[in-house]
Design a protein around this motif. Structure first.
Motif, PDB file in Angstrom:
ATOM      1  N   ARG A 109      43.966  13.982  16.926  1.00  0.00           N
ATOM      2  CA  ARG A 109      44.593  13.395  18.114  1.00  0.00           C
ATOM      3  C   ARG A 109      44.298  12.029  18.006  1.00  0.00           C
ATOM      4  O   ARG A 109      43.221  11.213  18.348  1.00  0.00           O
ATOM      5  N   PRO A 110      45.260  11.353  17.390  1.00  0.00           N
ATOM      6  CA  PRO A 110      45.094   9.641  17.249  1.00  0.00           C
ATOM      7  C   PRO A 110      45.280   9.040  18.379  1.00  0.00           C
ATOM      8  O   PRO A 110      46.087   9.435  19.425  1.00  0.00           O
ATOM      9  N   VAL A 111      44.482   7.947  18.598  1.00  0.00           N
ATOM     10  CA  VAL A 111      44.569   7.167  19.779  1.00  0.00           C
ATOM     11  C   VAL A 111      45.145   5.796  19.279  1.00  0.00           C
ATOM     12  O   VAL A 111      44.178   5.112  18.642  1.00  0.00           O
ATOM     13  N   VAL A 112      46.203   5.485  19.516  1.00  0.00           N
ATOM     14  CA  VAL A 112      46.596   4.131  18.895  1.00  0.00           C
ATOM     15  C   VAL A 112      47.246   3.136  20.246  1.00  0.00           C
ATOM     16  O   VAL A 112      48.227   3.931  20.810  1.00  0.00           O
ATOM     17  N   LEU A 113      46.871   1.961  20.284  1.00  0.00           N
ATOM     18  CA  LEU A 113      47.453   1.161  21.551  1.00  0.00           C
ATOM     19  C   LEU A 113      48.263   0.264  20.665  1.00  0.00           C
ATOM     20  O   LEU A 113      48.196  -0.412  19.705  1.00  0.00           O
ATOM     21  N   PHE A 114      49.714   0.442  21.227  1.00  0.00           N
ATOM     22  CA  PHE A 114      50.785  -0.340  20.803  1.00  0.00           C
ATOM     23  C   PHE A 114      50.738  -1.799  21.245  1.00  0.00           C
ATOM     24  O   PHE A 114      51.333  -2.646  20.571  1.00  0.00           O
ATOM     25  N   LYS A 117      49.084  -4.286  27.165  1.00  0.00           N
ATOM     26  CA  LYS A 117      49.628  -4.152  28.568  1.00  0.00           C
ATOM     27  C   LYS A 117      49.294  -2.706  28.913  1.00  0.00           C
ATOM     28  O   LYS A 117      49.403  -2.539  30.012  1.00  0.00           O
ATOM     29  N   THR A 118      49.457  -1.616  28.105  1.00  0.00           N
ATOM     30  CA  THR A 118      49.334  -0.181  28.319  1.00  0.00           C
ATOM     31  C   THR A 118      47.897   0.119  28.354  1.00  0.00           C
ATOM     32  O   THR A 118      47.570   1.280  28.937  1.00  0.00           O
ATOM     33  N   CYS A 119      46.874  -0.790  28.016  1.00  0.00           N
ATOM     34  CA  CYS A 119      45.583  -0.260  27.894  1.00  0.00           C
ATOM     35  C   CYS A 119      44.894  -0.642  29.327  1.00  0.00           C
ATOM     36  O   CYS A 119      44.966  -1.902  30.012  1.00  0.00           O
ATOM     37  N   PRO A 120      44.153   0.556  29.952  1.00  0.00           N
ATOM     38  CA  PRO A 120      43.532   0.231  31.374  1.00  0.00           C
ATOM     39  C   PRO A 120      42.179  -0.854  31.139  1.00  0.00           C
ATOM     40  O   PRO A 120      41.776  -1.220  32.201  1.00  0.00           O
ATOM     41  N   LEU A 121      41.821  -0.985  29.896  1.00  0.00           N
ATOM     42  CA  LEU A 121      40.758  -1.987  29.696  1.00  0.00           C
ATOM     43  C   LEU A 121      41.276  -3.408  29.613  1.00  0.00           C
ATOM     44  O   LEU A 121      42.289  -3.603  29.245  1.00  0.00           O
ATOM     45  N   ARG A 124      42.011  -5.989  25.782  1.00  0.00           N
ATOM     46  CA  ARG A 124      41.735  -5.225  24.532  1.00  0.00           C
ATOM     47  C   ARG A 124      43.142  -5.257  23.563  1.00  0.00           C
ATOM     48  O   ARG A 124      44.149  -5.192  24.172  1.00  0.00           O
ATOM     49  N   THR A 125      42.885  -5.693  22.463  1.00  0.00           N
ATOM     50  CA  THR A 125      43.933  -5.665  21.405  1.00  0.00           C
ATOM     51  C   THR A 125      44.127  -4.283  20.796  1.00  0.00           C
ATOM     52  O   THR A 125      43.466  -3.449  20.683  1.00  0.00           O
ATOM     53  N   PRO A 126      45.458  -4.137  20.258  1.00  0.00           N
ATOM     54  CA  PRO A 126      45.552  -3.121  19.432  1.00  0.00           C
ATOM     55  C   PRO A 126      44.490  -2.850  18.367  1.00  0.00           C
ATOM     56  O   PRO A 126      44.240  -1.478  18.200  1.00  0.00           O
ATOM     57  N   ALA A 127      44.006  -3.763  17.539  1.00  0.00           N
ATOM     58  CA  ALA A 127      43.198  -3.553  16.784  1.00  0.00           C
ATOM     59  C   ALA A 127      41.621  -2.930  17.370  1.00  0.00           C
ATOM     60  O   ALA A 127      40.977  -2.402  16.692  1.00  0.00           O
ATOM     61  N   GLU A 128      41.656  -2.945  18.599  1.00  0.00           N
ATOM     62  CA  GLU A 128      40.457  -2.594  19.146  1.00  0.00           C
ATOM     63  C   GLU A 128      40.428  -1.270  19.526  1.00  0.00           C
ATOM     64  O   GLU A 128      39.361  -0.649  20.014  1.00  0.00           O
ATOM     65  N   LEU A 259      42.949   5.381  27.133  1.00  0.00           N
ATOM     66  CA  LEU A 259      42.917   4.147  26.479  1.00  0.00           C
ATOM     67  C   LEU A 259      44.107   3.534  26.131  1.00  0.00           C
ATOM     68  O   LEU A 259      44.161   2.104  26.183  1.00  0.00           O
ATOM     69  N   ALA A 260      44.932   4.348  25.707  1.00  0.00           N
ATOM     70  CA  ALA A 260      45.998   3.891  24.840  1.00  0.00           C
ATOM     71  C   ALA A 260      47.237   3.680  25.745  1.00  0.00           C
ATOM     72  O   ALA A 260      48.363   3.100  25.262  1.00  0.00           O
ATOM     73  N   GLY A 261      47.240   4.150  26.867  1.00  0.00           N
ATOM     74  CA  GLY A 261      48.400   4.108  27.946  1.00  0.00           C
ATOM     75  C   GLY A 261      48.735   5.373  28.710  1.00  0.00           C
ATOM     76  O   GLY A 261      49.772   5.508  29.287  1.00  0.00           O
ATOM     77  N   GLY A 262      47.842   6.378  28.549  1.00  0.00           N
ATOM     78  CA  GLY A 262      48.230   7.588  29.243  1.00  0.00           C
ATOM     79  C   GLY A 262      48.682   8.818  28.355  1.00  0.00           C
ATOM     80  O   GLY A 262      49.066   8.783  27.181  1.00  0.00           O
ATOM     81  N   LEU A 263      48.686   9.893  29.003  1.00  0.00           N
ATOM     82  CA  LEU A 263      49.033  11.056  28.379  1.00  0.00           C
ATOM     83  C   LEU A 263      50.404  11.000  27.848  1.00  0.00           C
ATOM     84  O   LEU A 263      50.660  11.812  26.696  1.00  0.00           O
ATOM     85  N   GLY A 264      51.157  10.412  28.320  1.00  0.00           N
ATOM     86  CA  GLY A 264      52.609  10.263  27.859  1.00  0.00           C
ATOM     87  C   GLY A 264      52.844   9.535  26.612  1.00  0.00           C
ATOM     88  O   GLY A 264      54.011   9.372  26.127  1.00  0.00           O
ATOM     89  N   LEU A 265      51.732   9.209  25.937  1.00  0.00           N
ATOM     90  CA  LEU A 265      51.762   8.466  24.795  1.00  0.00           C
ATOM     91  C   LEU A 265      50.904   9.140  23.689  1.00  0.00           C
ATOM     92  O   LEU A 265      50.915   8.555  22.601  1.00  0.00           O
ATOM     93  N   ALA A 266      50.152  10.143  23.901  1.00  0.00           N
ATOM     94  CA  ALA A 266      49.328  10.645  23.251  1.00  0.00           C
ATOM     95  C   ALA A 266      49.842  11.915  22.246  1.00  0.00           C
ATOM     96  O   ALA A 266      50.228  13.085  22.778  1.00  0.00           O
ATOM     97  N   PRO A 267      49.990  11.891  20.913  1.00  0.00           N
ATOM     98  CA  PRO A 267      50.439  12.890  20.073  1.00  0.00           C
ATOM     99  C   PRO A 267      49.265  13.581  19.521  1.00  0.00           C
ATOM    100  O   PRO A 267      48.200  13.345  19.524  1.00  0.00           O
ATOM    101  N   SER A 268      49.554  14.827  18.970  1.00  0.00           N
ATOM    102  CA  SER A 268      48.572  15.597  18.229  1.00  0.00           C
ATOM    103  C   SER A 268      49.156  16.586  17.339  1.00  0.00           C
ATOM    104  O   SER A 268      50.121  16.934  17.469  1.00  0.00           O
TER     105      SER A 268
END
Ligand code: NAD
Ligand code: IPM
Ligand code: MN
Length: 365
Positions: A109-114, A117-121, A124-128, A259-268
């Motif tokens: 289950r990868p967590v990737v921020l693109f 603006k979609t991170c609730p923190l 935070r940058t995509p690298a983080e 952290l990455a923007g919600g369940l709508g963005l999380a693959p597995s």
């Protein structure tokens, strides 16, 4: 040069609720990427889900796992769960049935921020925000061992066993270390609750301690799961690879999704490294959004990208991921991500993107 390719066959189980909506878009994007790159992909749909169960009692036909293994290269699932089946009997049979019977012991289950603006923190940058959770997928609290005694009385007893085997723990931890090495990552964090689960998670501790000696190039750390939940929110940048048991992986992967923007963005990916694997969004069937053209299809599309990579089409997988990343950056998204498109319109945009950005096909071979 694109050479004539071998045909790949994918079994598709859209399932229930928004699973149906998002899977249609994943299929649309898969067809577009195959057409644009000269690949041959056959998608075969199976109607396993609540509707079929309520109609004729079928959940997962007994011969289905073997048929998938024999005749298909991968399985793509939408989501399962329907308020008309409160017991979740069909979902357990289909989803857990396939995970167990096909021995899909790695749940990746990868967590990737693109886009920040979609991170609730804050800030935070995509690298983080870039890590992967490897969830043990064939044992733990999920095996369904236990029972109830004097059910419905004041003296009721309910027991749910947590099963941890040497083989099961070893193979998921080894997979996490091997993944880190393969991807030139330097940190693996194992998370458990061995301060309380002194039998089952003591096994995790011992296996992890033994195995880290085989990977001196990788910094192996341990964190109790309660502390990890906190650290993931405070310091996601400290994590690269997390390996944990079935139940904790389920919970942490929803946290990661947020952290990455919600369940709508999380693959597995439910992976058997030696056999057929199954791909699905982390989210469920969100019944209240079903059929309304509002569900975010990106998690399903990213799951399809993971599938393409696994069946040996990494360039096509990268193209699909690039399309998703661009959709997020350009706000070609559904409302949960701040966009104004419907489920189908996001799928159309992605299909168009991969069609326009596919490498030119060679006319030879
Ligand atoms: P859920 O993931 O279906 O939905 C929770 C909330 O997350 C939704 O209300 C919605 O706000 C948001 N959400 C999830 N996916 C979204 C998407 N693609 N686009 C936009 N918003 C999205 O979880 P739930 O409500 O706890 O469960 C609903 C049903 O799904 C239950 O029957 C549950 O057992 C089942 N479930 C199935 C799976 C699976 O098939 N792998 C996973 C989780 C839950
Ligand atoms: C998931 C889901 C499933 C799980 C349920 C629906 C059985 O929550 O895939 O994360 O707990 O594994
Ligand atoms: Mn879950």
């Amino acid at each position: 040069m694109v050479s004539a390719s071998v045909k790949k066959r994918i079994a598709v189980i859209p399932g229930d609720g928004i699973g149906v909506d998002v899977t249609a878009e994943a299929m649309k994007v898969l067809c577009a990427v195959a057409a644009a790159t000269g690949r041959t992909l056959e998608l075969v749909e199976f109607d396993y889900g609540a509707e079929r169960y309520l109609r004729d009692g079928t959940t997962l036909p007994p011969d289905a796992p073997e048929m998938f293994r024999r005749e298909f290269d991968a399985i793509l699932v939408g989501a399962l769960g329907d308020p008309r089946v409160p017991s979740m009997k069909h979902a357990a049979d289909i989803l857990l049935g396939l995970r167990f019977q096909l021995d899909l012991y790695v749940n990746a289950r990868p967590v990737v921020l693109f886009d920040p603006k979609t991170c609730p923190l804050k800030n935070r940058t995509p690298a983080e925000v870039n890590f992967i959770v490897f969830r043990e997928n064939t044992e733990g609290l999920y095996v369904g061992l236990g029972g109830q005694f004097k059910r419905g009385t004041p003296d009721e007893v309910a027991i749910q066993e947590d099963v941890n085997t040497r083989k099961g723990v070893e193979r998921i931890i080894r997979y996490a270390f091997e993944y880190a090495r393969r991807h030139r990552l330097t940190r693996v964090c194992m998370s458990d609750k061995s301060n309380v689960l002194t039998y089952g998670h003591d096994l995790w501790q011992r296996v992890f301690a033994e195995m880290q000696r085989e990977y001196p190039d990788i910094e192996a750390t341990h964190m109790y799961v309660d502390a990890l939940a906190m650290q993931l929110v405070l310091h996601p940048e400290r994590f690269q690879v997390i390996v944990t048991c079935n139940m904790f992986g389920d919970i942490l992967s929803d946290l990661g999704a947020a952290l990455a923007g919600g369940l709508g963005l999380a693959p597995s990916g439910n992976i058997n490294p030696e056999g057929i694997s199954m791909f699905e969004p982390v989210h469920g069937s969100a019944p209240k959004y079903a059929g309304k053209n509002v569900a975010n299809p990106l998690a399903a599309v990213l799951s399809a990208a993971m599938m393409l990579e696994t069946i040996g089409w990494p360039d096509e997988a990268a193209l699909v991921r690039r399309a998703v990343c661009e959709a997020v950056l350009q706000d070609k998204t559904t409302q949960d991500l701040g966009g104004s498109l419907g489920t189908r319109e996001v799928g159309d945009w992605l299909a168009d993107y991969v069609t326009r950005h596919a490498p030119r096909q060679s006319v030879t071979s």
